[in-house]
Design an enzyme around this catalytic site. Sequence first.
Site, PDB file in Angstrom:
ATOM      1  N   ARG A  34       0.828  -1.217   0.000  1.00  0.00           N
ATOM      2  CA  ARG A  34       0.000   0.000   0.000  1.00  0.00           C
ATOM      3  C   ARG A  34       0.860   1.263   0.000  1.00  0.00           C
ATOM      4  O   ARG A  34       0.473   2.269  -0.591  1.00  0.00           O
ATOM      5  CB  ARG A  34      -0.938  -0.011   1.206  1.00  0.00           C
ATOM      6  CG  ARG A  34      -2.088  -0.962   0.983  1.00  0.00           C
ATOM      7  CD  ARG A  34      -3.076  -0.940   2.111  1.00  0.00           C
ATOM      8  NE  ARG A  34      -4.315  -1.587   1.702  1.00  0.00           N
ATOM      9  CZ  ARG A  34      -5.203  -2.088   2.532  1.00  0.00           C
ATOM     10  NH1 ARG A  34      -4.998  -2.013   3.834  1.00  0.00           N
ATOM     11  NH2 ARG A  34      -6.306  -2.654   2.088  1.00  0.00           N
ATOM     12  N   LYS A 185     -17.294 -14.532   3.004  1.00  0.00           N
ATOM     13  CA  LYS A 185     -18.486 -13.881   3.541  1.00  0.00           C
ATOM     14  C   LYS A 185     -19.546 -13.587   2.493  1.00  0.00           C
ATOM     15  O   LYS A 185     -19.482 -12.607   1.779  1.00  0.00           O
ATOM     16  CB  LYS A 185     -18.105 -12.589   4.261  1.00  0.00           C
ATOM     17  CG  LYS A 185     -17.202 -12.829   5.457  1.00  0.00           C
ATOM     18  CD  LYS A 185     -17.468 -11.829   6.568  1.00  0.00           C
ATOM     19  CE  LYS A 185     -18.757 -12.163   7.315  1.00  0.00           C
ATOM     20  NZ  LYS A 185     -19.081 -11.190   8.350  1.00  0.00           N
ATOM     21  N   GLY A 335      -8.375  -8.297  -0.487  1.00  0.00           N
ATOM     22  CA  GLY A 335      -7.060  -8.488   0.111  1.00  0.00           C
ATOM     23  C   GLY A 335      -6.550  -9.912  -0.033  1.00  0.00           C
ATOM     24  O   GLY A 335      -5.377 -10.134  -0.376  1.00  0.00           O
ATOM     25  N   GLY A 358     -13.231  -3.230   0.373  1.00  0.00           N
ATOM     26  CA  GLY A 358     -14.597  -2.731   0.571  1.00  0.00           C
ATOM     27  C   GLY A 358     -14.968  -1.646  -0.428  1.00  0.00           C
ATOM     28  O   GLY A 358     -16.070  -1.636  -0.979  1.00  0.00           O
TER      29      GLY A 358
HETATM   30  P1  ADP Z   1     -11.022 -11.256  -0.280  1.00  0.00           P
HETATM   31  O1  ADP Z   1     -10.134 -10.747   0.841  1.00  0.00           O
HETATM   32  O2  ADP Z   1     -10.243 -11.558  -1.512  1.00  0.00           O
HETATM   33  O3  ADP Z   1     -12.201 -10.367  -0.517  1.00  0.00           O
HETATM   34  P2  ADP Z   1     -12.447 -13.003   1.518  1.00  0.00           P
HETATM   35  O4  ADP Z   1     -11.888 -12.256   2.674  1.00  0.00           O
HETATM   36  O5  ADP Z   1     -13.905 -12.881   1.266  1.00  0.00           O
HETATM   37  O6  ADP Z   1     -11.620 -12.666   0.184  1.00  0.00           O
HETATM   38  O7  ADP Z   1     -12.182 -14.563   1.697  1.00  0.00           O
HETATM   39  C1  ADP Z   1     -10.916 -15.097   1.890  1.00  0.00           C
HETATM   40  C2  ADP Z   1     -10.937 -16.243   2.862  1.00  0.00           C
HETATM   41  O8  ADP Z   1     -11.924 -17.174   2.470  1.00  0.00           O
HETATM   42  C3  ADP Z   1      -9.637 -16.995   2.919  1.00  0.00           C
HETATM   43  O9  ADP Z   1      -9.112 -16.868   4.219  1.00  0.00           O
HETATM   44  C4  ADP Z   1     -10.034 -18.444   2.613  1.00  0.00           C
HETATM   45  O10 ADP Z   1      -9.385 -19.374   3.459  1.00  0.00           O
HETATM   46  C5  ADP Z   1     -11.500 -18.441   2.909  1.00  0.00           C
HETATM   47  N1  ADP Z   1     -12.207 -19.493   2.198  1.00  0.00           N
HETATM   48  C6  ADP Z   1     -12.333 -19.634   0.867  1.00  0.00           C
HETATM   49  N2  ADP Z   1     -13.038 -20.746   0.583  1.00  0.00           N
HETATM   50  C7  ADP Z   1     -13.353 -21.321   1.761  1.00  0.00           C
HETATM   51  C8  ADP Z   1     -14.092 -22.484   2.138  1.00  0.00           C
HETATM   52  N3  ADP Z   1     -14.631 -23.282   1.212  1.00  0.00           N
HETATM   53  N4  ADP Z   1     -14.228 -22.743   3.448  1.00  0.00           N
HETATM   54  C9  ADP Z   1     -13.700 -21.927   4.367  1.00  0.00           C
HETATM   55  N5  ADP Z   1     -12.986 -20.826   4.091  1.00  0.00           N
HETATM   56  C10 ADP Z   1     -12.840 -20.513   2.801  1.00  0.00           C
HETATM   57 MG    MG Z   2     -10.379 -10.831   3.006  1.00  0.00          MG
END
Ligand code: ADP
Ligand code: MG
Length: 376
Positions: A34, A185, A335, A358
Amino acid sequence: MRTLDDLEVAGKRVLVRVDFNVPLDAGRITDDTRIRAALPTLRELREKGARLLLAAHLGRPKGRDASLSLRPAADRLAELLDEEVALAPSLDDVPDGDVVMLENVRFEAAETENDAVLARRYADLADCYVNDAFGAAHRAHASTEGVAHLLPSAAGRLLEREVTALRRILEAPERPLVAVVGGAKVTDKISVLETFLQRADRVLVGGAMCFPFFKAQGHEVGDSLCEEEGTEPARRVLGAGGDTLRLPTDLVAGRAFAADTETKALDGVDVPGGWMGLDIGRRTAAGYAEVIRDAGTVFWNGPMGAFELAPFAAGTRTVAEAVAESDAVTVVGGGDSAAALAGFGLADRVTHLSTGGGASLELIEGKRLPGVEALA
Ligand code: ADP
Ligand code: MG
């Protein structure tokens, strides 16, 4: 949106809001991406003869908190810019210097309240204002929104690039437009998914995102991560999705969220009791990769599985490689998605890697970002 091209900065003191919300481990910066991302704007301003006063937040302090001081960020910036960076302990005590950094703006509760008096105090310290903190642009805070109305203001190069890349996806994408949505999420991402169901040609779902859908379809989800509040929205999306929406057809399951756990490839999407779905299966990953290869534009947010654990990284890797190899305009947000891409050594193989999780999702959803609107 006004940009650096619209601002007269020679000889001026420019207040620059940056996103230096970096991960720290015992006071050491573990990833300075960043800080590096702000360098083009900071260097351009310096070359144009501006003196800089930087404002940033770090974490979520409740009052002054030495462990969330911006000292490490100021020191790292000094190395990267090869200039002295002085840290101002408070707004009443701002040292003179070509590059000065204010302490963590969130040490003051008034910052997140977008307090008018605080915004005025920031404004009194500078001649003009540049916002380069895309990651904080979805918040109407004193240093991201309030102060922008009090000084001649413009977007920095990073914020400009982020907004341009993301708006292009919504307004004038090369077709086919493919959205890949994964991660953990569902409730955070369901409205992005709904936006893409209306605009994209294909929406590919992976990660833990898929389990509320499977539950809504009557499948067994076992011990998979499956947010209860996600089931109703998933049902709604399934009803509206038609053949734009694609869900996995096979999965990789594990006994526990751990690298040394017992694993099992499932030919289908019913997860037995005592197991959790932790990655998309090989057939699904290959199918997604094919759709990505034929895309004109790809937006990817959220890993396809628990990529941090080696046995469950393959789906995310296959998708990441397809995104990297695709001739499409490729934009990656989030992230963890960025971390996954970097881990595979593919971070420089995409058109745009968004620094704002976000903020990028809110922009895609069509929401107005207060920090961006204030620069119009
Ligand atoms: P980003 O930061 O790219 O927006 P998220 O924060 O929504 O992504 O999700 C990332 C997390 O989701 C990772 O820590 C990963 O381990 C978890 N994850 C992905 N698929 C699964 C799954 N099937 N079960 C549990 N955790 C998962
Ligand atoms: Mg994340």
